[in-house]
Design an enzyme around this catalytic site. Structure first.
Site, short mmCIF file in Angstrom:
data_model
loop_
_atom_site.label_atom_id
_atom_site.label_comp_id
_atom_site.label_asym_id
_atom_site.label_seq_id
_atom_site.Cartn_x
_atom_site.Cartn_y
_atom_site.Cartn_z
N LYS A 76 0.84 -1.19 0.00
CA LYS A 76 0.00 0.00 0.00
C LYS A 76 0.87 1.23 0.00
O LYS A 76 1.86 1.29 0.72
CB LYS A 76 -0.84 -0.02 1.30
CG LYS A 76 -1.75 1.17 1.50
CD LYS A 76 -3.13 0.91 0.94
CE LYS A 76 -3.97 2.17 0.85
NZ LYS A 76 -3.63 3.01 -0.30
N LYS A 96 5.44 2.62 8.16
CA LYS A 96 4.21 3.30 8.62
C LYS A 96 3.13 2.27 8.92
O LYS A 96 2.46 2.33 9.95
CB LYS A 96 3.67 4.24 7.54
CG LYS A 96 4.50 5.48 7.33
CD LYS A 96 3.78 6.43 6.35
CE LYS A 96 4.80 7.32 5.68
NZ LYS A 96 4.23 8.41 4.90
N LYS A 116 5.07 1.93 -3.24
CA LYS A 116 5.10 3.35 -3.64
C LYS A 116 5.29 3.45 -5.14
O LYS A 116 5.94 2.59 -5.75
CB LYS A 116 6.26 4.06 -2.97
CG LYS A 116 6.10 5.57 -2.97
CD LYS A 116 5.14 5.97 -1.88
CE LYS A 116 5.05 7.45 -1.69
NZ LYS A 116 4.52 7.74 -0.36
N THR A 120 -3.78 13.09 6.77
CA THR A 120 -2.36 13.24 7.11
C THR A 120 -2.21 14.40 8.09
O THR A 120 -1.56 14.27 9.14
CB THR A 120 -1.51 13.48 5.84
OG1 THR A 120 -1.82 12.45 4.91
CG2 THR A 120 -0.03 13.44 6.16
N ASN A 180 -1.12 19.40 0.53
CA ASN A 180 -2.22 18.76 1.27
C ASN A 180 -1.95 18.72 2.77
O ASN A 180 -2.78 19.16 3.57
CB ASN A 180 -2.45 17.35 0.71
CG ASN A 180 -3.45 16.57 1.54
OD1 ASN A 180 -3.10 15.95 2.53
ND2 ASN A 180 -4.71 16.61 1.17
N SER A 218 -6.60 5.72 4.67
CA SER A 218 -6.68 4.95 3.42
C SER A 218 -7.13 3.52 3.71
O SER A 218 -7.92 2.94 2.97
CB SER A 218 -5.31 4.90 2.72
OG SER A 218 -5.15 6.00 1.88
N1 GLU Z 1 1.17 8.93 0.20
C1 GLU Z 1 0.80 8.85 1.56
C2 GLU Z 1 1.98 8.48 2.43
O1 GLU Z 1 3.13 8.72 2.07
C3 GLU Z 1 -0.43 7.97 1.78
C4 GLU Z 1 -0.32 6.56 1.32
C5 GLU Z 1 -1.67 5.83 1.37
O2 GLU Z 1 -2.64 6.44 1.77
O3 GLU Z 1 -1.70 4.66 1.00
O4 GLU Z 1 1.84 8.03 3.53
#
Ligand code: GLU
Length: 424
Positions: free
Chosen positions: A80, A104, A116, A200, A231, A358
């Site tokens: 993810k 994370k 990613k 976030t 954002n 998410s």
């Molecule tokens: N791009 C965001 C991050 O770096 C969210 C990733 C997501 O929601 O899957 O955490």
């Protein structure tokens, strides 16, 4: 205006983010008693796909873009993580970003590994039609390795809910089913979740509250500086302002604004464009470098990588630094800040609110049952408070800095899952 030609171009390509990430992963695994074989498995993504995406531009010519999708580790569950559209995207950056996503997910305890994606492009110079073609082309190019139970993308730097909508539509057409669970960060009407857009920043706000408590700082009246007005940065400015803090500095890629009496956040939010640009409207700007060194209580780098380095870490005056961006502080700078008694809340913890909501969005898509904004917020709050406490305690009990503590907490679940699966 003192136009600082894009902090985004600062250092980002010359400071590699993958090697330092691997260094901390190694240290974390050693502290947890894992073998070097586990490190060999986790130091790089399991899978890295490079794709070429031809797009017919508005001038009639075809431009071939390069994109990537990295899948770090899928022992815990599907991978993810977001997709960024940025001129400085490169292979090592995407790999490091996928590792950070794994961390994370481990920290907030989601049933995912990290992934990613990125495309080398500058969306600020592209039309809506070109962006749509690029988004759809990217999904077609990576379609074999993604899907609601394989790898679930989301927004990241310079991508948004419209881009997620095009991507979801492209995937659904190929899949011949409506597949909202393919991607998160969608518009509400297409199966998005309440609270995802602000997630976030909400997560960062909660973490700032917890860090301030530990440092005995009252949020009301605290002086906050935020680098980046995208954002994360813009919503954070709003939430900090609502919490009674004084936001005395903000910036975008072109410069920064400073007012020791507090900036007019509502006005700035109203005037920013969709890429978070707002400083171009002002005469008296300062540079991003000056912004980071402002006298303040809480500093939040919410833009891009490698902003606090060994060159400026000694000049940071904040008591708490909270990383809302991915990778804004180098390892040398982490050491300097920690030695100076500054509480550094690392990215993999501070910015984990995005992927947490998410996950909530994906769960709602899978169930076809949707939650209220309050339900999302309550669950997010619980997750962030617990995760902060866990890492803070690990840092104190194991006498390690907050970044290493976060890596120790974040890596444990995927190491265990990889072990149970018999991979190592
Ligand atoms: N791009 C965001 C991050 O770096 C969210 C990733 C997501 O929601 O899957 O955490």
């Amino acid at each position: 205006m003192v136009a600082e030609k894009s902090t985004e171009k600062n250092n980002i390509t010359d400071i590699d983010v993958l090697a330092p990430t691997q260094e901390v992963i190694k240290e974390a695994l050693e502290k947890l008693g894992y073998s070097s074989e586990m490190y060999d498995l986790l130091k790089e993504p399991l899978r890295m796909m490079t794709v070429k995406i031809p797009v017919r531009m508005d001038n009639g010519q075809v431009k071939v873009f390069t994109g990537y999708r990295a899948q770090h580790n899928d022992a815990v569950g599907p991978t993810k993580g977001g997709i960024r559209f940025h001129p400085n995207v490169n292979e090592n950056e995407v790999k490091a970003l996928s590792i950070w996503m794994s961390l994370k997910c481990g920290i907030v305890d989601l049933p995912y590994g990290g992934g990613k994606g990125g495309i080398i492009c500058d969306p600020r110079e592209m039309s809506f039609r070109e962006l749509e073609a690029l988004s759809r082309g990217y999904v077609r190019a990576i379609s074999q390795i993604v899907g609601p139970t394989k790898d679930i993308p989301a927004p990241d730097v310079f991508t948004n809910s419209q881009i997620m909508a095009w991507m979801m539509d492209e995937y659904s057409r190929m899949d011949e089913f409506n597949s909202p669970g393919f991607i998160t960060g969608k518009p509400l009407v297409l199966g998005g979740s309440h609270g995802r857009e602000t997630a976030t920043a909400k997560g960062v706000t909660i973490v700032i509250g917890e860090a301030a408590k530990r440092k005995g700082i009252e949020l009301k009246g605290a002086r906050v500086v935020i680098q980046g007005f995208g954002n994360a940065g813009s919503f954070l400015a709003k939430f900090m302002h609502e919490a009674g803090a004084k936001v005395i500095g903000i910036s975008d890629a072109y410069g920064a604004l400073h007012d020791p009496n507090g900036l007019d956040i509502e006005y700035l939010l109203d005037r920013r464009d969709s890429y978070g640009t707002v400083t171009k409207l002002f005469e008296n700007t300062i540079s991003n470098k000056e912004l980071l060194e402002l006298d303040c209580d809480i500093l939040v780098p919410a833009a891009i990588e490698n902003q606090i380095t060994k060159e400026n870490a000694n000049d940071i005056k904040a008591k708490i630094v909270v990383e809302a961006a991915n990778g804004p502080t180098t390892l040398e700078a982490t050491k300097i800040l920690t030695e100076r008694g500054i509480l550094l809340v690392p990215d993999v913890l501070a910015s984990a609110g995005g992927v947490t909501v998410s996950y909530f969005e994906w769960v709602q898509n899978n169930q076809g049952y949707y939650w209220t904004e309050q339900e999302v917020e309550d669950r997010l709050e619980k997750v962030m408070v617990q995760s902060f406490a866990n890492i803070y305690e690990t840092s104190v009990n194991r006498n390690v800095n907050m970044r290493l503590a976060a890596y120790m907490v974040g890596v444990r679940k995927m190491a265990e899952a990889s072990h149970f699966r018999g991979w190592v």
